[in-house]
Each structure stands twice: as structure tokens, then as C-alpha cells.
Design a protein around this motif. Structure first.
Motif, PDB file in Angstrom:
ATOM      1  N   GLY A 121       0.827  -1.296  -0.163  1.00  0.00           N
ATOM      2  CA  GLY A 121      -0.013  -0.004  -0.036  1.00  0.00           C
ATOM      3  C   GLY A 121       0.773   1.348  -0.019  1.00  0.00           C
ATOM      4  O   GLY A 121       0.778   2.084  -0.811  1.00  0.00           O
ATOM      5  N   GLN A 122       1.871   1.220   0.935  1.00  0.00           N
ATOM      6  CA  GLN A 122       2.780   2.414   1.020  1.00  0.00           C
ATOM      7  C   GLN A 122       3.341   2.406  -0.457  1.00  0.00           C
ATOM      8  O   GLN A 122       3.715   3.417  -0.938  1.00  0.00           O
ATOM      9  N   MET A 123       4.039   1.473  -1.055  1.00  0.00           N
ATOM     10  CA  MET A 123       4.774   1.306  -2.315  1.00  0.00           C
ATOM     11  C   MET A 123       3.931   1.620  -3.350  1.00  0.00           C
ATOM     12  O   MET A 123       4.233   2.317  -4.298  1.00  0.00           O
ATOM     13  N   GLY A 124       2.456   1.347  -3.435  1.00  0.00           N
ATOM     14  CA  GLY A 124       1.724   1.564  -4.394  1.00  0.00           C
ATOM     15  C   GLY A 124       1.556   3.128  -4.799  1.00  0.00           C
ATOM     16  O   GLY A 124       1.180   3.512  -5.916  1.00  0.00           O
ATOM     17  N   ARG A 129      10.664   4.057  -8.502  1.00  0.00           N
ATOM     18  CA  ARG A 129      10.836   2.264  -8.640  1.00  0.00           C
ATOM     19  C   ARG A 129      10.928   1.478  -7.476  1.00  0.00           C
ATOM     20  O   ARG A 129      11.441   2.179  -6.165  1.00  0.00           O
ATOM     21  N   LYS A 130      10.219   0.517  -7.429  1.00  0.00           N
ATOM     22  CA  LYS A 130      10.059  -0.238  -6.224  1.00  0.00           C
ATOM     23  C   LYS A 130      10.529  -1.659  -6.546  1.00  0.00           C
ATOM     24  O   LYS A 130       9.994  -2.184  -7.388  1.00  0.00           O
ATOM     25  N   ASP A 163       3.743  -4.888 -11.871  1.00  0.00           N
ATOM     26  CA  ASP A 163       4.938  -4.332 -12.306  1.00  0.00           C
ATOM     27  C   ASP A 163       5.831  -5.715 -12.521  1.00  0.00           C
ATOM     28  O   ASP A 163       5.972  -6.305 -11.405  1.00  0.00           O
ATOM     29  N   GLU A 164       6.269  -6.251 -13.581  1.00  0.00           N
ATOM     30  CA  GLU A 164       6.953  -7.637 -13.767  1.00  0.00           C
ATOM     31  C   GLU A 164       8.219  -7.333 -12.961  1.00  0.00           C
ATOM     32  O   GLU A 164       8.814  -8.536 -12.820  1.00  0.00           O
TER      33      GLU A 164
END
Length: 409
Positions: A121-124, A129-130, A163-164
Motif C-alpha cells: 500500500g505504501q509502495m503503490g 521504482r520499487k 509491475d513485472e
């Protein structure tokens, strides 16, 4: 006479133990700096330097609080806001304690899903880039069915973030995976758990890996490093190659006298002398996750043999729950594993900086070619005055020719 032979060694052992324990208490939770880096606070990037790309290294976040109060995640959120889209967040493995992401019927599944949903959730919401890497806990603590566990976590992350490249290397393969983050800054990701994993581990095209022999991994890694020796290369993995902490064979006096605290922190049963057998075993032979274990030792030797041929590498890992920096043969080795808990780290040795404190390292790359690292920590004692302070900073040199073509990767 026999009584003296028993009393004198016992007294000497107790005196040595108490002195060593007193020495440890003096620097527990306090930063250690190599003499040449004591004045680090006066060192700053050039005033005209503009930040091109920043990388936050989040190691071992598997126990972060999911209610929004976790200080490290708040610090990461502040970094995300300040950095914007010109940044990357790398989760260096052990993303979910204690056993990664089990099947839905497993008793640990609800807690694992809740924690992973919180992280995603925080990364979305972050525009940069993550990338998630896997560690030994993500592989069911390195035990049987570990591949099944890590593939389940990988699928969940990739499907959620759409994201692959959000979970690398893919399919549990060793890697290496190379990503051009900016002109002059290359990221290489490897899966060190593959070497120490017990049970099934993937290899070959049938399991999604590009080669059938692990020797090809070392050939490809060396090719990437050789073709990009004009760049600053960041190699990200879970297992460190240098460490002054538990997995590097460093133990506290408490662990020698009260060895059962390794099983439970409240098992304070004194076992002097006999208690040292466990630390000595870990130092000499090691568990699967220790540098002294034959599989880990073999992997480390092969990687260092390659890295020592170059002078533009920053190797970043987690695994040990503290912050450490080493400079060896013109390369830099970082441990950034205190994302959710801390453990003892010994000062001195080859280290230029160590700290037993929650936080993470950041690497900043500027348009002047300068590359800097910073260690950010959050307070657990009065030794750190306020949240989010920089407790260490160091320039890693300058990329003299920052321009690179993508096909060189």
C-alpha cells in the motif's frame, strides 16, 4: 593446590567477562566511526550538485508495525516525499517474518498478508521504482518448500503492483538482473539465498531461469561488471559479504554466558564455559545463514574474487539487523538490515561505521558524478536526539563518465 587451579581461572574468566560486558555496554546503540571518518558531519555534496537518483535500502522489514506508527516506515515515507519519482526503494529480503508467505490455510498467513498489504500500500502510492528481493525467511527460513513460499510472495507482489520487475530475480532464480537507474548508475540484483537454500531451488529454462549451470551466473555477473566499469554499480542482495554481527560470527558476552537466550530472550540460565560452545560452533561451522557455513563461505569467496577485480562497486545487503559500512579494496560493502528490529554489532575491525539502531541506508547520485551514502536512524535511546537523523555520511567517489548506452547492460 587443586583448589587454586580451579579458583584462579574462574576469577580471571569472570573479570574478563565483566570487563568485556562493560566495554560492550559503552557502545551498544551508539555509532562507531573509523578514525578517518569521525568528521563526517562536515562532509557534504557540492552546493551546485543536483540529485539525479536516490536509492533507499530497506532490509529485514518483516516485523514492521502495520498501524501507521512504525518510525522506520514513517521515515521512508518522508524520504519518498522528498525524493519524488527520481528514486528507488529496494526491500533487501526477509520481507515477512517468520516464514515468508505460507499457504492460505497456514496459521501465519493472515499476519503475513496484512504486513505485505501494508508494505505494498505504501509502495503503490510511490511514483518511483520499487523492487523486492527475497531472503532466507521468505524461503520458509531456508527449509523445505521454500521455493513454494517465495513464488507465492513474488506473485502477490507482482500482481498487486502490476509491475513485472517489482520482484527480482524472478522465479527464485539466482540472477543477475541489471537495471539502468540513471546515466552512470547501474543496479544489479542477485539472489544469494539460492546458494544456501535447502531443498528445491530452480535451475534451467524449464523453471524460468536462463541457464542450466550455476557457473554461468558467475560468467554473466563478471560480464556485466566488466562492460560497465565506467559506471557506479550497486549490487543488491540479502546476505552480506562483510559483517561485524551475528552472521559474521560476532557474539556478545551475554550470548556466551546465557546461550539459551538465543532460543528465547527470557531464558537467563547461566552456563559459563559450556555456553561458549554454541557461539564457537557458529563461528567455526555456522548455521546455514552464517558466513562460516560451507555453502555461504563458498558463495562469498566466489563473489569477492570477482568484485576485487573492480573498484566501482557498492554491495548492499540486509540479514544482520543493524547498520554497517566497510570499505575494502576500493569497493564499499553495506549492511542495511535494521528495518524492523535490531541486534548486536561489534565495532572496529574492517568497519568504518556500525550502529545497532533501526533505520536504513540511502545512496544519492548527483549530476556532478558524486555518489554519497547516508545512514538514517530513528531513536530507541537518548543517544539519537530526534527521528530521521543522519548518523553517517560518506562520499564514495565520482563517476567520471556518467553517460552510458542502455545496450551495454
Amino acid at each position: 593446590m587443586l583448589l587454586y587451579f580451579l579458583i584462579i581461572p574462574t576469577v580471571l574468566f569472570l573479570v574478563f567477562g565483566l570487563f568485556s560486558y562493560w566495554q560492550e555496554l559503552k557502545y551498544r546503540n551508539k555509532p562507531f566511526y573509523k578514525l578517518s571518518d569521525v568528521g563526517w558531519r562536515k562532509c557534504l555534496p557540492k552546493p551546485e550538485a543536483r540529485l539525479v537518483h536516490s536509492i533507499a535500502f530497506m532490509g529485514d522489514v518483516g516485523y514492521v508495525a502495520t498501524d501507521g506508527t512504525d518510525p522506520v516506515m514513517r521515515l521512508l515515507e518522508e524520504w519518498q516525499q522528498n525524493t519524488g519519482p527520481d528514486g528507488s526503494v529496494l526491500f533487501l529480503g526477509d520481507n515477512l517474518y517468520p516464514v515468508g508467505m505460507p499457504a492460505e490455510t497456514h496459521r501465519h498467513y493472515p499476519a503475513a498478508k496484512e504486513r505485505l498489504d501494508f508494505l505494498l500500500g505504501q509502495m503503490g502510492a510511490y511514483a518511483g521504482r520499487k523492487i523486492f528481493l527475497s531472503g532466507n525467511h521468505d524461503w520458509n527460513k531456508g527449509r523445505a518448500k521454500g521455493l513454494e513460499y517465495v513464488l507465492r510472495q513474488e506473485k502477490y507482489v507482482v500482481d498487486t503492483l502490476q509491475d513485472e520487475n517489482s520482484y527480482l530475480p524472478r522465479h527464485g532464480c539466482p540472477g543477475p538482473e541489471a537495471i539502468q537507474l540513471a546515466e552512470g548508475l547501474l543496479l544489479v540484483i542477485i539472489n544469494t539465498q539460492w546458494w544456501v537454500q535447502r531443498g528445491e531451488k530452480p535451475m534451467g529454462i524449464g523453471q524460468g531461469c536462463p541457464y542450466d549451470d550455476i557457473e554461468e551466473f558467475f560468467v554473466r555477473l563478471n560480464q556485466i561488471l566488466r562492460r560497465n566499469r565506467h559506471q557506479r554499480i550497486v549490487v543488491a542482495a540479502h546476505h552480506p559479504l562483510y559483517s561485524n554481527a551475528l552472521h559474521g560470527g560476532k557474539f556478545t558476552i551475554k550470548q556466551h554466558i546465557f546461550p539459551l537466550t538465543a532460543a528465547h530472550k527470557r531464558f537467563y540460565i547461566p552456563l559459563p564455559i559450556f555456553g561458549s560452545l554454541y557461539p564457537f560452533y557458529r563461528q567455526l561451522f555456522g548455521a546455514y545463514e552464517d558466513m562460516s557455513h560451507r555453502k555461504y563461505r563458498k558463495m562469498r569467496k566466489r563473489l569477492l574474487r570477482i568484485f576485487h577485480q573492480y573498484s566501482n562497486i557498492v554491495y548492499v545487503a540486509g540479514h544482520d539487523h543493524n547498520l554497517q559500512h566497510f570499505e575494502v579494496r576500493d569497493n564499499h560493502y553495506i549492511v542495511s538490515g535494521s528495518g524492523s528490529k535490531t541486534s548486536f554489532v561489534k565495532k572496529g575491525g574492517k568497519a568504518t561505521f556500525t550502529l545497532e539502531q533501526r533505520g536504513f541506508f540511502v545512496l544519492n547520485y548527483y549530476d556532478t558524478g558524486e555518489v554519497w551514502i547516508e545512514a538514517l536512524a530513528v531513536p530507541e535511546t537518548e543517544d539519537v536526539p530526534k527521528p530521521g537523523v543522519v548518523v553517517f555520511r560518506k562520499e564514495l567517489g565520482t563517476v567520471l563518465q556518467p553517460k552510458v548506452q542502455a545496450q551495454q547492460v
